[in-house]
Motif scaffolding. Structure first.
Motif, PDB file in Angstrom:
ATOM      1  N   SER A  65      51.087  40.672  38.617  1.00 23.88           N
ATOM      2  CA  SER A  65      50.866  40.232  40.014  1.00 23.88           C
ATOM      3  C   SER A  65      49.633  40.831  40.949  1.00 23.88           C
ATOM      4  CB  SER A  65      51.603  39.347  40.520  1.00 23.88           C
ATOM      5  OG  SER A  65      52.608  39.730  41.289  1.00 23.88           O
ATOM      6  N   GLN A  66      49.569  42.180  40.802  1.00 17.05           N
ATOM      7  CA  GLN A  66      49.319  42.411  41.355  1.00 17.05           C
ATOM      8  C   GLN A  66      47.650  42.869  41.445  1.00 17.05           C
ATOM      9  OE1 GLN A  66      50.288  46.823  41.853  1.00 17.05           O
ATOM     10  NE2 GLN A  66      50.442  47.145  39.866  1.00 17.05           N
ATOM     11  N   LEU A  67      46.037  43.559  41.879  1.00 20.31           N
ATOM     12  CA  LEU A  67      44.577  42.995  41.564  1.00 20.31           C
ATOM     13  C   LEU A  67      44.700  44.301  40.384  1.00 20.31           C
ATOM     14  CD1 LEU A  67      41.990  41.888  41.704  1.00 20.31           C
ATOM     15  CD2 LEU A  67      41.783  44.601  43.636  1.00 20.31           C
ATOM     16  N   ASP A  68      44.241  43.396  39.228  1.00 21.52           N
ATOM     17  CA  ASP A  68      44.386  43.373  37.756  1.00 21.52           C
ATOM     18  C   ASP A  68      45.533  44.409  37.082  1.00 21.52           C
ATOM     19  OD1 ASP A  68      41.024  44.990  38.211  1.00 21.52           O
ATOM     20  OD2 ASP A  68      41.374  46.195  38.732  1.00 21.52           O
ATOM     21  N   GLY A  69      46.616  43.834  37.612  1.00 28.48           N
ATOM     22  CA  GLY A  69      47.908  43.739  37.035  1.00 28.48           C
ATOM     23  C   GLY A  69      47.293  43.204  35.316  1.00 28.48           C
ATOM     24  N   TYR A  70      46.720  42.331  35.044  1.00 28.18           N
ATOM     25  CA  TYR A  70      46.593  42.348  33.745  1.00 28.18           C
ATOM     26  C   TYR A  70      45.207  42.991  32.724  1.00 28.18           C
ATOM     27  CZ  TYR A  70      49.818  38.958  32.483  1.00 28.18           C
ATOM     28  OH  TYR A  70      51.089  37.912  32.864  1.00 28.18           O
ATOM     29  N   PHE A  71      44.645  43.284  34.039  1.00 29.45           N
ATOM     30  CA  PHE A  71      43.167  43.096  33.635  1.00 29.45           C
ATOM     31  C   PHE A  71      42.775  44.847  33.248  1.00 29.45           C
ATOM     32  CE2 PHE A  71      38.139  44.592  34.611  1.00 29.45           C
ATOM     33  CZ  PHE A  71      37.992  43.239  33.140  1.00 29.45           C
ATOM     34  N   LEU A 105      37.439  38.679  32.576  1.00 28.89           N
ATOM     35  CA  LEU A 105      37.678  39.280  34.443  1.00 28.89           C
ATOM     36  C   LEU A 105      38.720  37.573  34.837  1.00 28.89           C
ATOM     37  CD1 LEU A 105      38.074  41.191  36.452  1.00 28.89           C
ATOM     38  CD2 LEU A 105      35.724  40.424  37.054  1.00 28.89           C
ATOM     39  N   THR A 106      38.421  36.607  34.963  1.00 28.94           N
ATOM     40  CA  THR A 106      38.568  35.891  35.291  1.00 28.94           C
ATOM     41  C   THR A 106      39.767  35.082  34.875  1.00 28.94           C
ATOM     42  OG1 THR A 106      37.480  34.005  34.812  1.00 28.94           O
ATOM     43  CG2 THR A 106      36.959  35.403  37.394  1.00 28.94           C
ATOM     44  N   LEU A 107      39.930  35.416  33.245  1.00 30.06           N
ATOM     45  CA  LEU A 107      41.004  34.398  32.474  1.00 30.06           C
ATOM     46  C   LEU A 107      42.284  36.133  33.240  1.00 30.06           C
ATOM     47  CD1 LEU A 107      42.406  33.612  30.889  1.00 30.06           C
ATOM     48  CD2 LEU A 107      41.120  34.812  29.038  1.00 30.06           C
ATOM     49  N   ASN A 108      41.657  37.333  33.554  1.00 35.91           N
ATOM     50  CA  ASN A 108      42.937  38.031  33.710  1.00 35.91           C
ATOM     51  C   ASN A 108      43.603  37.631  35.242  1.00 35.91           C
ATOM     52  OD1 ASN A 108      44.147  40.022  31.560  1.00 35.91           O
ATOM     53  ND2 ASN A 108      41.909  39.278  31.044  1.00 35.91           N
ATOM     54  N   GLY A 110      43.182  34.469  36.135  1.00 41.72           N
ATOM     55  CA  GLY A 110      44.705  33.501  36.598  1.00 41.72           C
ATOM     56  C   GLY A 110      45.608  34.014  36.204  1.00 41.72           C
ATOM     57  N   ALA A 111      45.586  34.596  35.314  1.00 47.00           N
ATOM     58  CA  ALA A 111      47.305  35.221  34.950  1.00 47.00           C
ATOM     59  C   ALA A 111      47.779  35.969  35.940  1.00 47.00           C
ATOM     60  CB  ALA A 111      47.309  36.377  33.429  1.00 47.00           C
ATOM     61  N   GLU A 112      46.844  37.226  36.749  1.00 48.37           N
ATOM     62  CA  GLU A 112      47.112  37.678  37.893  1.00 48.37           C
ATOM     63  C   GLU A 112      48.054  37.184  39.063  1.00 48.37           C
ATOM     64  OE1 GLU A 112      44.785  41.322  36.255  1.00 48.37           O
ATOM     65  OE2 GLU A 112      44.238  40.189  38.758  1.00 48.37           O
ATOM     66  N   ASP A 113      47.011  35.694  38.663  1.00 46.09           N
ATOM     67  CA  ASP A 113      47.557  35.244  40.308  1.00 46.09           C
ATOM     68  C   ASP A 113      49.056  34.141  40.009  1.00 46.09           C
ATOM     69  OD1 ASP A 113      46.782  34.015  42.124  1.00 46.09           O
ATOM     70  OD2 ASP A 113      47.051  32.037  41.460  1.00 46.09           O
ATOM     71  N   ALA A 114      48.890  33.693  38.491  1.00 43.89           N
ATOM     72  CA  ALA A 114      50.284  33.089  38.034  1.00 43.89           C
ATOM     73  C   ALA A 114      51.475  33.766  38.166  1.00 43.89           C
ATOM     74  CB  ALA A 114      50.075  32.333  37.053  1.00 43.89           C
ATOM     75  N   ALA A 115      51.381  35.105  37.473  1.00 45.26           N
ATOM     76  CA  ALA A 115      52.513  36.008  37.571  1.00 45.26           C
ATOM     77  C   ALA A 115      53.140  35.699  39.099  1.00 45.26           C
ATOM     78  CB  ALA A 115      51.771  37.155  37.341  1.00 45.26           C
ATOM     79  N   LYS A 116      52.702  35.759  39.839  1.00 45.76           N
ATOM     80  CA  LYS A 116      53.270  35.566  41.581  1.00 45.76           C
ATOM     81  C   LYS A 116      54.467  34.065  41.171  1.00 45.76           C
ATOM     82  CE  LYS A 116      49.027  36.932  43.592  1.00 45.76           C
ATOM     83  NZ  LYS A 116      48.311  36.568  44.388  1.00 45.76           N
ATOM     84  N   GLU A 117      54.058  32.893  40.654  1.00 43.32           N
ATOM     85  CA  GLU A 117      55.213  32.462  40.305  1.00 43.32           C
ATOM     86  C   GLU A 117      56.171  32.080  39.480  1.00 43.32           C
ATOM     87  OE1 GLU A 117      54.586  29.939  42.831  1.00 43.32           O
ATOM     88  OE2 GLU A 117      52.507  31.379  43.553  1.00 43.32           O
TER      89      GLU A 117
END
Length: 241
Positions: A65-71, A105-108, A110-117
């Motif tokens: 969920s951190q910045l660039d966690g997926y990207f 970039l935005t796809l990843n 989105g995943a980073e943001d969703a991972a928090k939940e």
């Protein structure tokens, strides 16, 4: 030569399902082998495994969920949907590669943001694990607990996670960028029109990435004493001569 408590437990548990009597007998043998002043109970072993999983999920979710966690993690970075790879290839050929890159970039994001939940959903499933489930995991491989979570929670997770993912994709404009890309592609003469489900693809890939990180964390706790952050984890997974 040191042997982990986990290895000792695994060698003592029979392949068939354990009865209460078998569990008690096994725990007696385990505590004798470990020579502990405070004998472990079957309940403590189950709680230790739950604790290990919760630690792994917390660490894995935090990393994702951190910045660039997926990207910027090549193991879990979400690429352009492979079933419409021709869209990416064609758009790059006609000079729209920057639009594709922006979408990825935005796809990843989105995943980073969703991972928090995702964390509370996973943790809730772990807390419902029974002692029998825990012993089944003890007989398994380094990622047995992660596989257990996949097997028992994937359907429920997808149901709860999908709307979270949709919201996250919309928040970072991934849905808009994807719609723009597909619209541009579909306007190219003589191409076969496409309109795949972005949310389903992103949800699947985001969940796969989380499970992969959780498996990594589970393996660390099983093998690395420094990854055992509580007394119960040290007792359940501690090393012994």
């Amino acid at each position: 030569m040191k042997r982990s408590t986990f290895a000792i437990l695994t060698s003592l548990v029979v392949v068939t399902a354990c009865t209460t009597a078998q569990l008690n007998q096994t725990m007696s043998e385990v505590n004798k082998a470990l020579k502990t002043e405070q004998p472990l109970t079957t309940g403590e072993v189950a709680e230790g495994l739950k604790e290990a999983l919760i630690n792994g999920i917390s660490n894995g979710s935090d990393l994702a969920s951190q910045l660039d966690g997926y990207f910027k993690n090549p193991k879990i970075k979400i690429p352009f949907p492979p079933d419409v790879k021709k869209v990416e290839d064609k758009l790059r050929q006609i000079g729209l590669g920057s639009e594709v890159d922006k979408f990825i970039l935005t796809l990843n994001r989105g995943a980073e943001d969703a991972a928090k939940e995702a964390k509370p959903i996973f943790i809730s499933a772990i807390k419902q694990m029974t002692i029998q489930d825990a012993w089944g995991i003890l007989k398994g491989t380094d990622n047995a607990a992660t596989e257990y979570l996949k097997r028992t929670t994937s359907a429920q997770l997808r149901e709860k996670f999908q709307p979270v993912m949709a919201s996250s994709l919309s928040k970072v404009n991934a849905t808009k960028y994807y719609s723009d890309i597909v619209t541009r592609y579909n306007k190219i003469p003589f191409v076969e029109k496409v309109n795949p489900d972005l949310n389903d693809y992103a949800t699947t890939k985001a969940m796969d990435g989380l499970f992969l990180l959780i498996a990594d964390e589970e393996k660390k706790i099983r093998e690395n004493p420094l990854a055992r952050t509580t007394e119960l984890l040290k007792r359940v997974f501690g090393s012994q001569q």
